[in-house]
Design a protein around this motif. Structure first.
Motif: not given
Length: 362
Positions: A276, A279, A292, A294, A296, A298-300, A342, A344
């Motif tokens: 990833g 972020k 953090v 991120e 591909s 959109g999951t963080e 978290k 997306p």
């Protein structure tokens, strides 16, 4: 023998004496005969069984020959008939005193009568023959009681036969209905049995299909997870889970624990769980040093309380790259990695469940 009214009755039981001085030869003298006017009454005309009144004539003619007896009997038979009926009271026949014409003047009878003694004998035989024929004729008459009994018996037999025929017809109908009902029941039972067998077979087939599909899904998921497992990894090589997601407590500002805690020694390397882009990387208040990552989709994934960081914002990392080290910075009670995940859409979720969905068992 003279009757109280002066009339002579014929007595069939008296013995016949041809030499007697009587007119008919039955014990009644011609000299004793008396005649008077006859007034018939109901009693005198009442039939008397077995006795026939024979009209008397004065002088010769029909009354002087035994032929008269035969003619009288024949006349009686013609007038009243000689008949008997079974189980019926006899019907007597009586004749009033009649003034009969001379027998010789009767058509077909005069030739049978002559003045000679031979004619008397012949007449006697003729009379006897006439009586015999009359009796025989009476014997051949049908017995009305027997005819009535036979008719009743025939009617009863016909009724019985009809009732039996109707009963047999009803029985045949009942048997046919029972056979049809039995056949219908057999067909229904066979259909139900076939349906039950078909249903059981269909259920077994559906169950087998379901199991096959489930097995296929399981295998597909295992393959997918195995493939994902090659691209995902645990953040620490050695650790102890101390606090899970959702645990309630006043020490957390939200009132519950928002992540998964991996307790480990300070300085233990922290690896990127999946490829990833970085972020965030820096200080984050109660989280201490925070990174953090991120993915591909959109999951963080956030790595908190680090003692040091090895990456910067915008850096691309791959699975297994070291991005920092375990520490106890920020609001922490000891060295550990506080991992948060978290979706997306930005909603928190259980990190353990997310890892399991990627083929990683905590």
């Amino acid at each position: 023998m003279a009757t109280p009214t002066g009339r002579t009755r014929f007595n069939p039981e008296a013995s016949y004496n041809p030499d007697s001085d009587s007119e008919f030869g039955y014990g009644v003298s011609s000299q004793d005969e008396t005649w008077e006017e006859w007034n018939p009454t109901e009693d005198s005309l009442r039939p008397v069984r077995g006795k026939h009144r024979v009209g008397k004539q004065r002088g010769g003619g029909l009354a002087r020959s035994s032929t008269v007896l035969g003619v009288g009997v024949i006349a009686a038979v013609g007038a009243g008939g000689i008949a008997t009926a079974k189980d019926r009271p006899p019907v007597p026949i009586s004749l009033p005193d009649l003034s009969l014409p001379d027998a010789s003047s009767l058509p077909g009878v005069g030739s049978l009568i002559s003045d000679g003694s031979d004619d008397s004998d012949s007449g006697s035989e003729t009379a006897q023959s006439g009586v015999t024929q009359a009796v025989a004729a009476s014997a051949t008459l049908p017995d009305s009681g027997a005819v009535e009994g036979k008719t009743t018996a025939d009617a009863g037999e016909a009724l019985r036969a009809r009732i039996m025929q109707q009963a047999e017809s009803k029985q045949d109908e009942a048997d046919a209905a029972a056979q049809d009902a039995a056949a219908d029941a057999a067909v229904k039972a066979a259909a139900e049995e076939a349906s039950a067998k078909q249903t059981a077979a269909e259920k077994a087939e559906l169950e087998a299909k379901r199991k096959a599909e489930a097995e296929a899904k399981r295998k597909a998921e295992a393959e997918r997870l195995a493939k994902l497992a090659k691209s995902y990894t645990l953040p620490l090589a050695s650790y102890t889970i101390t606090t899970t997601y959702g645990q309630a407590g006043s020490m957390w500002a939200s009132g519950y624990h928002t992540g998964l805690d991996f307790a480990a020694s300070t300085g233990t390397p922290i690896k990127a769980i999946h490829s990833g882009t970085v972020k965030e990387a820096g200080w984050s208040g109660s989280y201490g040093y925070r990174t953090v990552l991120e993915m591909s989709d959109g999951t963080e994934v956030a790595f908190n309380h680090q003692s040091s960081m090895n990456v910067s914002v915008g850096q691309k990392v791959t699975t297994g790259d070291v991005i920092g080290r375990v520490g106890s910075t920020g609001n922490s009670t000891g060295p550990h990695l506080h991992l948060e995940v978290k979706t997306p859409g930005g909603d928190l979720m259980d990190p353990a469940a997310w890892l399991r969905s990627k083929g990683i068992t905590v």
